[in-house]
Scaffold this active site. Structure first.
Site: not given
Ligand code: ARG
Length: 464
Positions: A23, A157-158, A279, A287, A292, A319
């Site tokens: 590790s 809302t919605h 783009s 964009n 995102e 363990y």
């Protein structure tokens, strides 16, 4: 090469399997914590009369040299020696410097409790930085709220227009969830505030270690309740991953709101050029890639939480090597969260609100509740008012009109309770100003909430 456990074996481990189980590649992050724990352990052994004063002093000096060397040259913590993990690395370096005294350090101690300690020390020192990064996002939201001033926008809302709110009120809704993220990290800090040392591999230690003194020296207020539990407990890793997952869910929802609100369809905010991409094909595109990515990376952190819970669920008491999987999940969750917090703060910093666009959208039929409240103020039961206004809305939709265009006669066709003052009562500004509770979008309530958020942020040494 000799490993920490070579004595029991006639031959060497298979090289590939050894590499598979090592590790060091990732737990080297725990280097400083591991040395700190060993410094305290050596002092504890000396206090218990297990180590001579001379050996304890040699260990202390050796460990401090190792720390100094690592801070002078970060490349020093390298896998050039094929160490299995960070604990083996530190012990080998120590023995190389001070010889036999170094071979006495591990008396009465196990890597099982050592790694449980190191991870706790690591989180204790890293969580405050994460909390500050969360606070920096709050500071950016406050800055954006300042730029928005008293601008109005629709709430949804919605994802359908609901009622007018101040833009600042919308931004403060995200501040509220971010403040919970900081609180949740505080509960993780409380959970890990427990000294695991003294547990040995699983049954406790046979040396009279003053664990209370050790806890104080390492900054813990409590001592673990049960050595077997310590050996196999990584609940706190799950708690951290949960805090990180919810933190990422909150960032993802912030990202989603601004992906929508900066789109051509809404146009409520403008992204800074520096926080957008173009783009390769369509010249007009701007964009929101960074937003995102923040939204997208939430999946990865939630995946670490789900994966970690699955890893833990079938383990027998004590363990098991499966537990080594905790670290990559934890470190990647931490890195991803930190990266997304910083990206979000920077994106928010460059956002420009379009008050004229949001104000226009905040007017119209979303004032229907205010019309109903007007009738209630004139004595009509709310349920009846709801019906009257519902019929009025249906008519306006048919005629493609809005409340502003109604003459007093037209108002009164729907209820004799409408009077001249309905025009002032039914505006977006009157709507927000009419709210009465401290958590509402009333301008005084929002101003107070902004002040409160500013004070909270300044507690992190940040300005908003
Ligand atoms: N690298 C190990 C881990 O992260 C340290 C503990 C090893 N203990 C053991 N009994 N093999 O879990």
């Amino acid at each position: 090469m000799a490993h920490l456990w070579s004595g029991r074996f006639a031959g060497d481990p298979d090289a590939e399997l050894f590499a598979f189980g090592s590790s060091f590649r990732f737990d080297r992050r725990l280097f400083a914590d591991d040395v700190r724990g060993s410094l305290a352990w050596a002092a504890g052994l000396a206090r218990a009369g297990v180590l001579s004063a001379a050996d304890a002093a040699a260990i202390d000096r050796g460990l401090r040299e190792i720390l100094d060397q690592a801070s002078a040259d970060p490349a020093f913590i390298s896998d050039a020696h094929g160490d299995e993990d960070v604990h083996a690395f530190v012990e080998r370096e120590l023995v190389a410097r001070i010889g036999d005294a170094g071979r006495r350090l591990h008396t009465g101690r196990s890597r099982n409790e050592q790694v449980a300690l190191d991870l706790r020390l690591y989180l204790k020192r890293r969580i405050p930085g994460l909390q500050r990064d969360v606070a920096a996002v709050v500071a950016s939201l406050i800055g954006l709220a300042d730029r928005a001033g008293d601008a109005l926008m629709p709430s949804y809302t919605h994802l359908r227009r609901a009622q007018p709110v101040l833009v600042a009120h919308f931004l403060l809704s995200h501040v509220a969830s971010l403040r919970r993220d900081v609180d949740r990290l505080n509960t993780v800090l409380d959970e890990i505030d427990e000294l695991p040392l003294g547990s040995g591999a699983i049954a406790g230690t046979a040396y009279p270690i003053d664990v209370a003194a050790l806890a104080t020296a390492l900054g813990f207020t409590r001592i673990a309740r049960n050595s077997m539990d310590v050996s196999g407990d990584r609940d706190f890793v799950a708690s951290f991953l949960h805090a990180a997952s919810l933190g990422m869910v909150h960032l993802s929802r912030i990202a989603e709101d601004f992906i929508l609100f900066t789109s051509e369809e809404f146009g409520y905010f403008e992204l800074a050029d520096s926080a957008a991409t173009g783009s390769s094909l369509m010249p007009q595109k701007k964009n929101p890639d960074p937003l995102e990515l923040v939204r997208g990376k939430s999946g990865r952190v939630i995946g670490h939480l789900a994966g970690w819970l699955v890893t833990m669920k079938g383990l027998p008491a004590g363990y098991n090597k499966d537990l080594q999987e905790d670290k990559e999940a934890l470190f990647d969750a931490e890195d991803t969260w930190t990266g997304c917090l910083r990206a979000t703060a920077s994106i928010l910093h460059g956002l420009r609100p379009h008050a004229a666009v949001t104000a226009r959208a905040a007017s119209g039929l979303l004032l229907a509740t205010d019309v109903a409240d007007y009738l209630v103020a004139k004595g009509l039961p709310f349920r009846d008012a709801h019906e009257v206004v519902g019929a009025l809305v249906r008519r306006l939709l048919d005629e493609q009109r809005s409340f502003e265009d109604l003459s007093l006669d037209e108002w009164r066709q729907h209820s004799a309770l409408f009077a001249e003052d309905v025009r002032q009562a039914v505006t977006p500004l009157a709507s927000v100003a009419r709210k009465r509770t401290p958590q509402s979008t009333a301008p005084e309530a929002v101003a107070a909430a902004l002040d409160d958020a500013r004070r909270w942020v300044s507690g992190f040494g940040l300005e908003a």
